[in-house]
Design an enzyme around this catalytic site. Structure first.
Site, short mmCIF file in Angstrom:
data_model
loop_
_atom_site.label_atom_id
_atom_site.label_comp_id
_atom_site.label_asym_id
_atom_site.label_seq_id
_atom_site.Cartn_x
_atom_site.Cartn_y
_atom_site.Cartn_z
CG PHE A 32 -2.00 -1.13 1.03
CD1 PHE A 32 -2.61 -1.39 -0.18
CD2 PHE A 32 -2.33 -1.93 2.11
CE1 PHE A 32 -3.54 -2.42 -0.32
CE2 PHE A 32 -3.25 -2.97 1.98
CZ PHE A 32 -3.85 -3.20 0.77
CG ASP A 33 4.36 2.58 2.37
OD1 ASP A 33 3.68 3.57 2.66
OD2 ASP A 33 5.06 1.99 3.20
#
Length: 382
Positions: free
Chosen positions: A165-166
Site C-alpha cells: 500500500f505504500d
C-alpha cells in the site's frame, strides 16, 4: 527530454510512498530536489542488504534526484525550503497531517505565493479523525482487511511480501499529480492532492472490497486459491509447484488437451467455470495426477505454447533473469562512471520521450551547495 521536462518537484517526503512517486516523476524528466533532514531519509540506514554501505532500499527509490539537507527548525534552512516550494511546480510531502504548518510549508502557505503549485500530501489514514494515527504499511495491511485474505485458510494471517500500500499510494499520488497538472494547464491554477494509505487499500482490494460493499459477502483467506475461478493457483508437478491460471473455458479445454485428459473439459461438472469452482476439490486431484508426471519447467513451456497461462514460482533473481530472457532489459544503470548504480527499469515505455536514468541516488546533501546558490540568485518575493 522526458514528458515532464521543465517541471520542478520539491520532494519533502521520505521512506517509500512519496519517494517512489517522485522517482517516477523524475524518470519522466521532472527535476526532483529531495529535501532531507540533516540525518537523512530514514531508509538510508535500513540495512541489510546494502551496497557500498548504502541501503539498497534507499537506492531502489531515489534515482534521478538531487539532495539538499535542511533543518526546518533553523530559520535560514526554513527560508530555503519555502523558497524552493515557492518555485516548485509540484510539492510532495508525507509528514503527519498539519505537521508542516508551523514552518509555513503547508498547502495554504505555499499556494498563497505559488498559486500554480500542485501540492501532494500522502498520509496513513487521512486528515480527519485518522490524522494522528501513524501511517505504516503493515498497519494498513492489517486494518484494511488485506491480511485477513492472506495465508492458509486454517493458519494465521500474513502480510504481503512487500509494502504493497505504500507503493500503490505512491502510484495514486503520481496519478493525482498528473491529473492536477492537466487541470492547471487548462485553467492556470494548482490544487491540493491528498492520498491516504487506507483509502488506497480499500480501492486496491477491488473485487474483495466489492464483494462486501455490493454483495454483502465478507471474503476470507483461501491460501493461493481464487474465490471465483479454478484452476487459478499453484499445482504440484514432479519437482515443485506451477501456477496454472486457466481462467476461462477455452483455456481449460487447452489445459486438458495438453495434460492428456480432454474428457475432463466435457464433463458437465467442469465444462463451465462455475462448475469448476464449485467442484474444485474433485477436479484438483484429477489434474494433479497428470501434472506430477513431468517437471514444472516442462509443463510451463508446453502449456504456454498451447495458450494456457501458467508460470513457475520464481525467486527475485529468477524473475529478473526471465525478464532478461524475454528481452525486457529489466536492469538499467542510473548515473555515469564510477557512481553509476544498477536499478530496475521504469515499467513505462514511451515511443517519443523515454524515461531517463541520468542520476544515481544522491548522497545526503550532495547538491546542497548548488541548490542554495541557485535559490539565492533569484529569490521569489514572499
Amino acid at each position: 527530454m522526458g514528458p515532464l521536462d521543465g517541471l520542478l518537484v520539491a520532494d519533502f517526503s521520505r521512506i517509500l510512498a512519496g519517494p517512489y512517486a517522485s522517482m517516477l516523476l523524475a524518470d519522466m524528466g521532472a527535476d526532483v530536489i529531495k529535501v532531507e533532514s540533516t540525518q537523512g531519509d530514514d531508509t538510508r540506514s535500513w540495512t541489510p542488504p546494502e551496497r557500498d554501505g548504502i541501503s539498497t532500499y534507499y537506492l531502489g527509490i531515489n534515482r534521478n534526484k538531487r539532495s539538499i539537507a535542511l533543518d526546518f527548525t533553523d530559520p535560514e534552512d526554513a527560508d530555503v525550503a519555502r523558497e524552493l516550494a515557492a518555485r516548485a511546480d509540484i510539492v510532495i510531502e508525507n509528514f503527519k497531517p498539519g505537521g508542516l504548518a508551523k514552518f509555513s510549508l503547508d498547502y495554504d502557505s505555499i499556494a498563497a505565493t505559488n498559486p500554480g503549485v500542485i501540492y501532494a500530501s500522502i498520509s496513513g489514514f487521512g486528515t480527519g479523525l485518522g490524522a494522528s494515527i501513524p501511517g505504516y504499511d503493515l498497519m494498513v495491511q492489517a486494518i484494511s482487511g488485506l491480511m485477513s485474505l492472506t495465508g492458509d485458510p486454517d493458519g494465521p494471517a500474513f502480510r504481503a511480501g512487500m509494502s504493497v500500500f505504500d507503493v500503490t499510494s505512491g502510484l495514486q499520488a503520481t496519478i493525482g499529480i498528473l491529473a492536477a497538472l492537466n487541470h492547471r494547464n487548462a485553467v492556470g491554477v494548482g490544487q491540493h492532492v491528498e492520498v491516504n494509505l487506507l483509502s488506497t487499500a480499500l480501492s486496491g482490494l477491488a473485487n474483495h472490497s466489492s464483494a462486501f460493499v455490493a454483495g454483502g459477502v465478507v471474503p476470507f483467506r483461501m491460501g493461493n486459491a481464487h474465490p471465483s475461478v479454478f484452476p487459478y493457483e499453484p499445482l504440484a508437478t514432479s519437482d515443485g509447484d506451477l501456477i496454472v491460471t486457466a481462467a476461462n473455458d477455452p483455456q481449460f479445454q487447452k489445459l486438458c488437451r495438453v495434460l492428456g485428459v480432454p474428457e475432463l473439459a466435457d464433463d458437465p461438472r467442469f465444462a463451465r467455470n462455475e462448475g469448476r469452482t464449485a467442484n474444485r476439490d474433485i477436479l484438483r486431484p484429477l489434474l494433479l495426477v497428470r501434472l506430477k508426471t513431468r517437471t514444472k519447467m516442462e509443463w510451463f513451456r508446453e502449456l504456454l505454447d498451447a495458450g494456457v497461462p501458467c508460470g513457475p514460482i520464481n525467486t527475485i533473481d529468477e524473475g529478473i533473469a526471465y525478464a532478461e530472457e524475454l528481452g525486457l532489459d529489466p536492469v538499467v544503470l542510473a548515473g555515469e562512471g564510477a557512481s553509476a548504480m544498477p536499478s530496475v527499469r521504469n515499467p513505462i515505455t514511451f515511443s517519443a520521450t523515454p524515461p531517463r536514468y541520468d542520476l544515481a541516488p544522491p548522497a545526503l546533501d550532495e547538491h546542497g551547495r548548488d541548490i542554495r546558490a541557485w535559490l539565492e540568485r533569484e529569490k521569489v518575493p514572499q
